[in-house]
Design a protein around this motif. Structure first.
Motif, PDB file in Angstrom:
ATOM      1  N   GLY B  79       0.644  -1.231  -0.136  1.00 14.41           N
ATOM      2  CA  GLY B  79       0.166   0.012   0.063  1.00 14.41           C
ATOM      3  C   GLY B  79       0.799   1.104  -0.175  1.00 14.41           C
ATOM      4  N   LEU B  80       0.065   2.442   0.146  1.00 17.87           N
ATOM      5  CA  LEU B  80       0.696   3.702   0.222  1.00 17.87           C
ATOM      6  C   LEU B  80       1.056   4.131   1.780  1.00 17.87           C
ATOM      7  CD1 LEU B  80      -1.109   5.534  -2.585  1.00 17.87           C
ATOM      8  CD2 LEU B  80       1.331   4.976  -2.553  1.00 17.87           C
ATOM      9  N   ASN B  81       2.199   4.521   2.140  1.00 13.99           N
ATOM     10  CA  ASN B  81       2.607   4.596   3.384  1.00 13.99           C
ATOM     11  C   ASN B  81       3.523   6.056   3.498  1.00 13.99           C
ATOM     12  OD1 ASN B  81       1.350   2.383   5.129  1.00 13.99           O
ATOM     13  ND2 ASN B  81       2.287   1.358   3.334  1.00 13.99           N
ATOM     14  N   TYR B  82       3.436   6.577   4.907  1.00 14.23           N
ATOM     15  CA  TYR B  82       4.745   7.448   5.328  1.00 14.23           C
ATOM     16  C   TYR B  82       5.776   6.734   6.205  1.00 14.23           C
ATOM     17  CZ  TYR B  82       1.700  11.324   3.077  1.00 14.23           C
ATOM     18  OH  TYR B  82       1.110  11.773   2.092  1.00 14.23           O
ATOM     19  N   ILE B  83       6.942   6.884   5.749  1.00 15.97           N
ATOM     20  CA  ILE B  83       7.749   6.616   6.829  1.00 15.97           C
ATOM     21  C   ILE B  83       7.691   7.784   7.916  1.00 15.97           C
ATOM     22  CG2 ILE B  83      10.255   6.301   7.582  1.00 15.97           C
ATOM     23  CD1 ILE B  83      10.713   5.088   4.782  1.00 15.97           C
ATOM     24  N   THR B  84       7.565   7.494   9.109  1.00 15.96           N
ATOM     25  CA  THR B  84       7.425   8.798  10.190  1.00 15.96           C
ATOM     26  C   THR B  84       8.648   8.545  11.104  1.00 15.96           C
ATOM     27  OG1 THR B  84       6.457   7.296  11.648  1.00 15.96           O
ATOM     28  CG2 THR B  84       5.216   8.831  10.078  1.00 15.96           C
ATOM     29  N   GLU B  85       9.280   7.687  11.563  1.00 17.68           N
ATOM     30  CA  GLU B  85      10.488   7.596  12.268  1.00 17.68           C
ATOM     31  C   GLU B  85      11.487   6.418  11.683  1.00 17.68           C
ATOM     32  OE1 GLU B  85       9.630   7.722  16.269  1.00 17.68           O
ATOM     33  OE2 GLU B  85      11.137   6.482  17.006  1.00 17.68           O
ATOM     34  N   ILE B  86      12.780   6.490  11.889  1.00 22.75           N
ATOM     35  CA  ILE B  86      13.822   5.622  11.517  1.00 22.75           C
ATOM     36  C   ILE B  86      14.815   5.448  12.691  1.00 22.75           C
ATOM     37  CG2 ILE B  86      15.644   4.621  10.180  1.00 22.75           C
ATOM     38  CD1 ILE B  86      14.597   6.465   8.225  1.00 22.75           C
ATOM     39  N   ASP B  87      14.836   4.453  13.629  1.00 28.20           N
ATOM     40  CA  ASP B  87      15.483   4.227  14.558  1.00 28.20           C
ATOM     41  C   ASP B  87      16.725   3.208  14.444  1.00 28.20           C
ATOM     42  OD1 ASP B  87      13.003   3.913  17.031  1.00 28.20           O
ATOM     43  OD2 ASP B  87      13.809   5.469  16.070  1.00 28.20           O
ATOM     44  N   VAL B  88      18.093   3.652  14.746  1.00 30.53           N
ATOM     45  CA  VAL B  88      19.253   2.541  14.638  1.00 30.53           C
ATOM     46  C   VAL B  88      19.861   2.451  16.034  1.00 30.53           C
ATOM     47  CG1 VAL B  88      20.900   4.479  14.058  1.00 30.53           C
ATOM     48  CG2 VAL B  88      21.190   2.109  13.425  1.00 30.53           C
ATOM     49  N   SER B  89      20.288   1.060  16.400  1.00 30.51           N
ATOM     50  CA  SER B  89      21.038   1.139  17.580  1.00 30.51           C
ATOM     51  C   SER B  89      22.184  -0.112  17.303  1.00 30.51           C
ATOM     52  CB  SER B  89      20.023   0.327  18.482  1.00 30.51           C
ATOM     53  OG  SER B  89      20.613  -0.008  19.844  1.00 30.51           O
ATOM     54  N   THR B  90      23.023   0.198  17.932  1.00 27.25           N
ATOM     55  CA  THR B  90      24.258  -0.702  17.797  1.00 27.25           C
ATOM     56  C   THR B  90      24.980  -1.035  18.953  1.00 27.25           C
ATOM     57  OG1 THR B  90      25.878   1.137  17.722  1.00 27.25           O
ATOM     58  CG2 THR B  90      24.985   0.480  15.592  1.00 27.25           C
ATOM     59  N   SER B  91      25.926  -1.981  19.125  1.00 29.12           N
ATOM     60  CA  SER B  91      26.541  -2.652  20.487  1.00 29.12           C
ATOM     61  C   SER B  91      27.686  -1.481  20.666  1.00 29.12           C
ATOM     62  CB  SER B  91      26.822  -4.056  20.458  1.00 29.12           C
ATOM     63  OG  SER B  91      27.634  -4.430  19.122  1.00 29.12           O
ATOM     64  N   VAL B  92      28.168  -0.949  20.146  1.00 29.22           N
ATOM     65  CA  VAL B  92      29.444  -0.135  20.271  1.00 29.22           C
ATOM     66  C   VAL B  92      29.296   1.256  19.933  1.00 29.22           C
ATOM     67  CG1 VAL B  92      31.938   0.158  19.809  1.00 29.22           C
ATOM     68  CG2 VAL B  92      30.872  -2.266  20.096  1.00 29.22           C
ATOM     69  N   ASN B  93      29.835   2.363  20.826  1.00 24.95           N
ATOM     70  CA  ASN B  93      29.984   3.634  20.193  1.00 24.95           C
ATOM     71  C   ASN B  93      30.764   3.761  19.072  1.00 24.95           C
ATOM     72  OD1 ASN B  93      28.411   4.665  22.492  1.00 24.95           O
ATOM     73  ND2 ASN B  93      30.107   4.960  23.462  1.00 24.95           N
ATOM     74  N   GLN B  94      30.325   4.763  18.328  1.00 30.72           N
ATOM     75  CA  GLN B  94      30.956   5.273  17.103  1.00 30.72           C
ATOM     76  C   GLN B  94      32.221   5.819  17.342  1.00 30.72           C
ATOM     77  OE1 GLN B  94      30.568   5.345  13.516  1.00 30.72           O
ATOM     78  NE2 GLN B  94      29.281   3.639  14.093  1.00 30.72           N
ATOM     79  N   THR B  95      33.347   5.580  16.791  1.00 36.33           N
ATOM     80  CA  THR B  95      34.537   6.016  16.993  1.00 36.33           C
ATOM     81  C   THR B  95      34.944   6.904  15.779  1.00 36.33           C
ATOM     82  OG1 THR B  95      35.542   4.115  16.147  1.00 36.33           O
ATOM     83  CG2 THR B  95      35.197   4.207  18.543  1.00 36.33           C
ATOM     84  N   ASN B  96      34.339   6.960  14.579  1.00 45.46           N
ATOM     85  CA  ASN B  96      34.713   7.568  13.506  1.00 45.46           C
ATOM     86  C   ASN B  96      33.963   9.022  13.723  1.00 45.46           C
ATOM     87  OD1 ASN B  96      34.122   8.913  10.706  1.00 45.46           O
ATOM     88  ND2 ASN B  96      35.163   6.929  10.225  1.00 45.46           N
ATOM     89  N   ALA B  97      34.958  10.023  13.249  1.00 47.79           N
ATOM     90  CA  ALA B  97      34.360  11.524  13.550  1.00 47.79           C
ATOM     91  C   ALA B  97      33.425  11.973  12.788  1.00 47.79           C
ATOM     92  CB  ALA B  97      35.673  12.179  13.099  1.00 47.79           C
ATOM     93  N   GLY B  98      33.059  11.125  11.585  1.00 46.35           N
ATOM     94  CA  GLY B  98      31.919  11.526  10.885  1.00 46.35           C
ATOM     95  C   GLY B  98      30.674  10.689  11.282  1.00 46.35           C
ATOM     96  N   GLY B  99      30.811   9.888  12.182  1.00 45.41           N
ATOM     97  CA  GLY B  99      29.732   8.827  12.546  1.00 45.41           C
ATOM     98  C   GLY B  99      29.288   7.763  11.566  1.00 45.41           C
ATOM     99  N   ALA B 100      28.248   7.329  11.429  1.00 44.95           N
ATOM    100  CA  ALA B 100      28.021   6.398  10.583  1.00 44.95           C
ATOM    101  C   ALA B 100      26.435   6.482  10.354  1.00 44.95           C
ATOM    102  CB  ALA B 100      27.997   5.061  11.210  1.00 44.95           C
ATOM    103  N   THR B 101      26.044   6.611   8.804  1.00 42.50           N
ATOM    104  CA  THR B 101      24.728   6.859   8.441  1.00 42.50           C
ATOM    105  C   THR B 101      24.032   5.422   7.981  1.00 42.50           C
ATOM    106  OG1 THR B 101      25.086   9.150   8.177  1.00 42.50           O
ATOM    107  CG2 THR B 101      23.374   8.325   7.073  1.00 42.50           C
ATOM    108  N   ILE B 102      22.809   5.296   8.282  1.00 47.36           N
ATOM    109  CA  ILE B 102      21.835   4.459   7.787  1.00 47.36           C
ATOM    110  C   ILE B 102      21.133   4.863   6.464  1.00 47.36           C
ATOM    111  CG2 ILE B 102      19.780   2.690   7.914  1.00 47.36           C
ATOM    112  CD1 ILE B 102      22.429   1.473   9.242  1.00 47.36           C
ATOM    113  N   GLN B 103      21.159   4.246   5.346  1.00 44.60           N
ATOM    114  CA  GLN B 103      20.195   4.784   4.240  1.00 44.60           C
ATOM    115  C   GLN B 103      19.302   3.737   3.895  1.00 44.60           C
ATOM    116  OE1 GLN B 103      20.316   7.507   1.945  1.00 44.60           O
ATOM    117  NE2 GLN B 103      18.579   6.725   1.746  1.00 44.60           N
TER     118      GLN B 103
END
Lengths: 102, 167
Positions: B79-103
């Motif tokens: 059907g037709l929907n809207y994405i209203t929220e995207i959550d991401v969780s990992t087990s280790v803190n990011q150490t890269n200065a630019g972080g990490a992006t989910i697409q």
């Protein structure tokens, strides 16, 4: 059984006039009538809100606080004669269809 | 005998019909709003899948919705929907200065997956999770959805959840 008047008409129906027309309603009150004056010997009035804004109706001086509300597509039928019924919106504009019967 | 013109009569519309919300979790107090609330739950609903990947998810790595790495298959949303929220969780803190992006990506049929504009969530450096809320990203009819790590940082044991509402 209803009484007959001298014309042979039944007394429990109206047969002296029927008019209908739109009225543009704003935040300033306007009388709900068709044309420049009320139908002669008016017996009943209906107001139908054909706009999206809420319309409030009542006697002259009506406001959105003192008037009764007509939601979109809601109508009211009033057994009212030569007394003005006024309409107003709280904000925006709406078109109502007014019908007068005599 | 005087003529009778009848009583005052006022028609009902859904917005003027009372709705009892004391037994059902609705917030609406009249029928119009109740029906609209049933169609569009305020918080959205999550599809029956999440994206995840046990272990490392380097740059360009696709997350899974089951046993399959969804680089060339996706999970269907009807059907037709809207994405209203995207959550991401990992087990280790990011150490890269630019972080990490989910697409998030999408395809229809056997076409190549393409990015869904704006459907991203970024874990900043030093954090282990992130949420992108207040979205209104239209999802087309019967899109397959996939998900990958854009980088620049790697992710560990990433889990991505979506929330959608019907259009």
């Amino acid at each position: 059984m209803s009484d007959l008047n001298n014309s042979g008409e039944y007394d429990d129906v109206m047969g002296d006039g029927y008019i209908s027309g739109p009225v543009s309603v704003t935040t300033s009150q306007i009388e709900a009538k068709v044309g420049g004056s009320r139908l002669t010997n008016r017996e009943a009035l209906t107001i139908t809100n054909k706009g999206t804004a809420k319309v409030y109706y009542g006697p002259t001086g009506v406001t959105s606080t003192t008037g009764d509300v007509l939601e979109k597509d809601q109508f009211v039928s009033l057994p009212i004669g030569d007394i003005g019924v006024f309409v107003i919106t709280a904000s925006g504009t709406a078109t109502v269809i007014v019908q007068e019967m005599a | 005998m005087p003529k009778s013109s009848g009583p005052v009569f006022k028609s009902s519309v859904a917005r003027t019909v009372p709705f009892d919300n004391s037994t059902n979790g609705f917030t609406a107090t009249e029928v119009q709003t109740a029906i609209e609330e049933a169609k569009n739950p305020p918080s959205g609903v999550t599809p029956a899948f999440i994206f995840s990947k046990s272990g490392g998810a380097g740059v360009g790595a696709y997350l899974k919705t089951g046993e399959v790495l969804t680089s060339n298959t996706g999970q269907l949303i009807r059907g037709l929907n809207y994405i209203t929220e995207i959550d991401v969780s990992t087990s280790v803190n990011q150490t890269n200065a630019g972080g990490a992006t989910i697409q998030l990506q999408r395809r229809t049929g056997l076409n190549t997956f393409v990015d869904i504009a704006g459907a991203t969530v970024k874990i900043p450096n030093g954090s282990f999770r992130a949420t992108n809320t207040g979205l209104s990203i239209a999802i087309g009819i019967n899109w397959e959805i996939s998900c990958y790590n854009v980088g620049p940082g790697n992710m560990s044991d990433a889990v991505v959840s979506l929330f959608v509402v019907p259009q």
